[in-house]
Write a protein that holds these residues in place. Structure first.
Motif, PDB file in Angstrom:
ATOM      1  N   LEU A  14       0.872  -1.188   0.000  1.00  0.00           N
ATOM      2  CA  LEU A  14       0.000   0.000   0.000  1.00  0.00           C
ATOM      3  C   LEU A  14       0.904   1.232   0.000  1.00  0.00           C
ATOM      4  O   LEU A  14       1.703   1.421   0.915  1.00  0.00           O
ATOM      5  CB  LEU A  14      -0.874  -0.014   1.263  1.00  0.00           C
ATOM      6  CG  LEU A  14      -1.693   1.243   1.547  1.00  0.00           C
ATOM      7  CD1 LEU A  14      -2.766   1.453   0.470  1.00  0.00           C
ATOM      8  CD2 LEU A  14      -2.369   1.157   2.923  1.00  0.00           C
ATOM      9  N   VAL A  15       0.780   2.049  -1.033  1.00  0.00           N
ATOM     10  CA  VAL A  15       1.587   3.275  -1.105  1.00  0.00           C
ATOM     11  C   VAL A  15       0.667   4.485  -0.958  1.00  0.00           C
ATOM     12  O   VAL A  15      -0.292   4.648  -1.723  1.00  0.00           O
ATOM     13  CB  VAL A  15       2.383   3.350  -2.428  1.00  0.00           C
ATOM     14  CG1 VAL A  15       3.147   4.671  -2.530  1.00  0.00           C
ATOM     15  CG2 VAL A  15       3.362   2.175  -2.525  1.00  0.00           C
ATOM     16  N   VAL A  16       0.950   5.288   0.048  1.00  0.00           N
ATOM     17  CA  VAL A  16       0.139   6.480   0.316  1.00  0.00           C
ATOM     18  C   VAL A  16       1.014   7.711   0.107  1.00  0.00           C
ATOM     19  O   VAL A  16       2.081   7.839   0.720  1.00  0.00           O
ATOM     20  CB  VAL A  16      -0.422   6.471   1.765  1.00  0.00           C
ATOM     21  CG1 VAL A  16      -1.293   7.699   2.010  1.00  0.00           C
ATOM     22  CG2 VAL A  16      -1.217   5.190   2.034  1.00  0.00           C
ATOM     23  N   ALA A  17       0.575   8.610  -0.771  1.00  0.00           N
ATOM     24  CA  ALA A  17       1.310   9.845  -1.070  1.00  0.00           C
ATOM     25  C   ALA A  17       0.594  11.011  -0.408  1.00  0.00           C
ATOM     26  O   ALA A  17      -0.602  11.213  -0.629  1.00  0.00           O
ATOM     27  CB  ALA A  17       1.353  10.066  -2.581  1.00  0.00           C
ATOM     28  N   ILE A  18       1.325  11.764   0.393  1.00  0.00           N
ATOM     29  CA  ILE A  18       0.719  12.910   1.083  1.00  0.00           C
ATOM     30  C   ILE A  18       1.506  14.161   0.715  1.00  0.00           C
ATOM     31  O   ILE A  18       2.708  14.262   0.996  1.00  0.00           O
ATOM     32  CB  ILE A  18       0.728  12.693   2.605  1.00  0.00           C
ATOM     33  CG1 ILE A  18      -0.023  11.390   2.898  1.00  0.00           C
ATOM     34  CG2 ILE A  18       0.090  13.879   3.328  1.00  0.00           C
ATOM     35  CD1 ILE A  18      -0.298  11.118   4.320  1.00  0.00           C
ATOM     36  N   ASP A  19       0.851  15.077   0.053  1.00  0.00           N
ATOM     37  CA  ASP A  19       1.504  16.330  -0.339  1.00  0.00           C
ATOM     38  C   ASP A  19       0.750  17.513   0.239  1.00  0.00           C
ATOM     39  O   ASP A  19      -0.410  17.387   0.655  1.00  0.00           O
ATOM     40  CB  ASP A  19       1.532  16.439  -1.873  1.00  0.00           C
ATOM     41  CG  ASP A  19       2.478  15.439  -2.500  1.00  0.00           C
ATOM     42  OD1 ASP A  19       3.672  15.473  -2.171  1.00  0.00           O
ATOM     43  OD2 ASP A  19       2.014  14.601  -3.303  1.00  0.00           O
ATOM     44  N   GLY A  20       1.415  18.667   0.201  1.00  0.00           N
ATOM     45  CA  GLY A  20       0.735  19.870   0.656  1.00  0.00           C
ATOM     46  C   GLY A  20       1.747  20.920   1.066  1.00  0.00           C
ATOM     47  O   GLY A  20       2.953  20.646   1.133  1.00  0.00           O
ATOM     48  N   PRO A  21       1.275  22.141   1.303  1.00  0.00           N
ATOM     49  CA  PRO A  21       2.182  23.233   1.668  1.00  0.00           C
ATOM     50  C   PRO A  21       2.721  23.089   3.090  1.00  0.00           C
ATOM     51  O   PRO A  21       2.249  22.243   3.860  1.00  0.00           O
ATOM     52  CB  PRO A  21       1.286  24.471   1.552  1.00  0.00           C
ATOM     53  CG  PRO A  21      -0.088  23.960   1.798  1.00  0.00           C
ATOM     54  CD  PRO A  21      -0.131  22.573   1.257  1.00  0.00           C
ATOM     55  N   ALA A  22       3.706  23.928   3.399  1.00  0.00           N
ATOM     56  CA  ALA A  22       4.323  23.903   4.725  1.00  0.00           C
ATOM     57  C   ALA A  22       3.279  24.160   5.811  1.00  0.00           C
ATOM     58  O   ALA A  22       2.374  24.975   5.631  1.00  0.00           O
ATOM     59  CB  ALA A  22       5.416  24.978   4.797  1.00  0.00           C
ATOM     60  N   ALA A  23       3.419  23.427   6.900  1.00  0.00           N
ATOM     61  CA  ALA A  23       2.615  23.645   8.108  1.00  0.00           C
ATOM     62  C   ALA A  23       1.123  23.367   7.936  1.00  0.00           C
ATOM     63  O   ALA A  23       0.302  23.887   8.667  1.00  0.00           O
ATOM     64  CB  ALA A  23       2.825  25.066   8.659  1.00  0.00           C
TER      65      ALA A  23
END
Ligand code: DC
Length: 225
Positions: A14-23
């Motif tokens: 299971l590969v989970v990718a979590i992206d997003g801006p700082a903080a």
């Protein structure tokens, strides 16, 4: 009789990718997801932070693409365990070295290998769903308004007894967003198939539950339930 554990096939990774801006809270969320699903976790921001820090320590200009790429190519990932990498100064240096395509290229293989572990993995960063693991099983793009992120970061720092003013932190958050989203290579953006999770109005527990629902739905679909 054979041990049933040895005869049953290993679960699919299971590969989970979590992206997003700082903080935005993606680190906390990613850690909890990794613990809950018993997956290895890689905070990819630490790679850029370590390079930024090493550059500063050896007198290399963080805006020099080739010199910082040379550091990236010989990065010893044991350097990632240094707790002080999570500070603001390393974050700022990281955002500067991260704009260089050869720095990013030098880190790709390590991140992809990590994601290929037998169980799968949780990775968090800016370009995991778009560049590093475009085939990830579940992609989550974690956001929150700049004001909310700056408020959380200020409160965190004040709680640790550090000096922090909301206005200055807000300016830093905005500057980092602009640089991370505005760069030419692998800019911060949600993959077309990412689930958006806006944590502006959510506490970490509710955000975690929402992420688990997405992942459980994927797992149920994959197992044909
Ligand atoms: O997630 P973080 O705040 O630790 O990241 C620090 C900086 O590193 C961020 O401002 C941009 C860069 N970064 C990146 O470009 N790509 C990633 N996958 C992770 C971080």
């Amino acid at each position: 009789m054979a041990d049933p554990d040895l005869t049953s096939p290993a679960p699919a990774p299971l590969v989970v990718a979590i992206d997003g801006p700082a903080a935005a809270g993606k680190g906390t969320l990613a850690l909890r997801i990794a613990a809950h699903y018993a997956l290895p976790y890689l905070d990819t921001g630490l790679l850029y932070r370590a390079i930024g820090r090493l550059a500063a320590a050896s007198g290399v200009d963080p805006d020099d693409a080739e010199a910082t790429a040379a550091i990236a190519r010989t990065l010893d990932t044991r350097a990632l365990d240094d707790g002080s990498l999570r500070g603001r100064e390393a974050g700022e240096l990281a955002s500067r070295v991260a704009v260089h395509p050869p720095v990013r290229a030098a880190l790709e293989a390590f991140q992809r290998d990590f994601a290929r572990s037998a169980k799968g993995a949780v990775l968090d960063g800016r370009d995991i769903g778009t560049v590093i693991c475009p085939g990830a099983d579940v992609k989550i793009f974690v956001t929150a308004s700049p004001e909310v992120r700056a408020r959380r970061r200020t409160d965190e720092l004040v709680a640790k007894g550090r000096e922090a003013t909301y206005e200055r932190i807000l300016a830093e958050v905005r500057e980092r967003d602009e640089r991370d989203a505005g760069r030419a290579t692998a800019p911060l953006r949600a993959a077309a198939d990412a689930h958006l999770l806006d944590t502006s109005e959510l506490d970490i527990e509710t955000a975690f539950q929402a992420a688990c629902e997405l992942i459980d739905r994927f797992l149920a679909r994959r197992s044909g339930v």
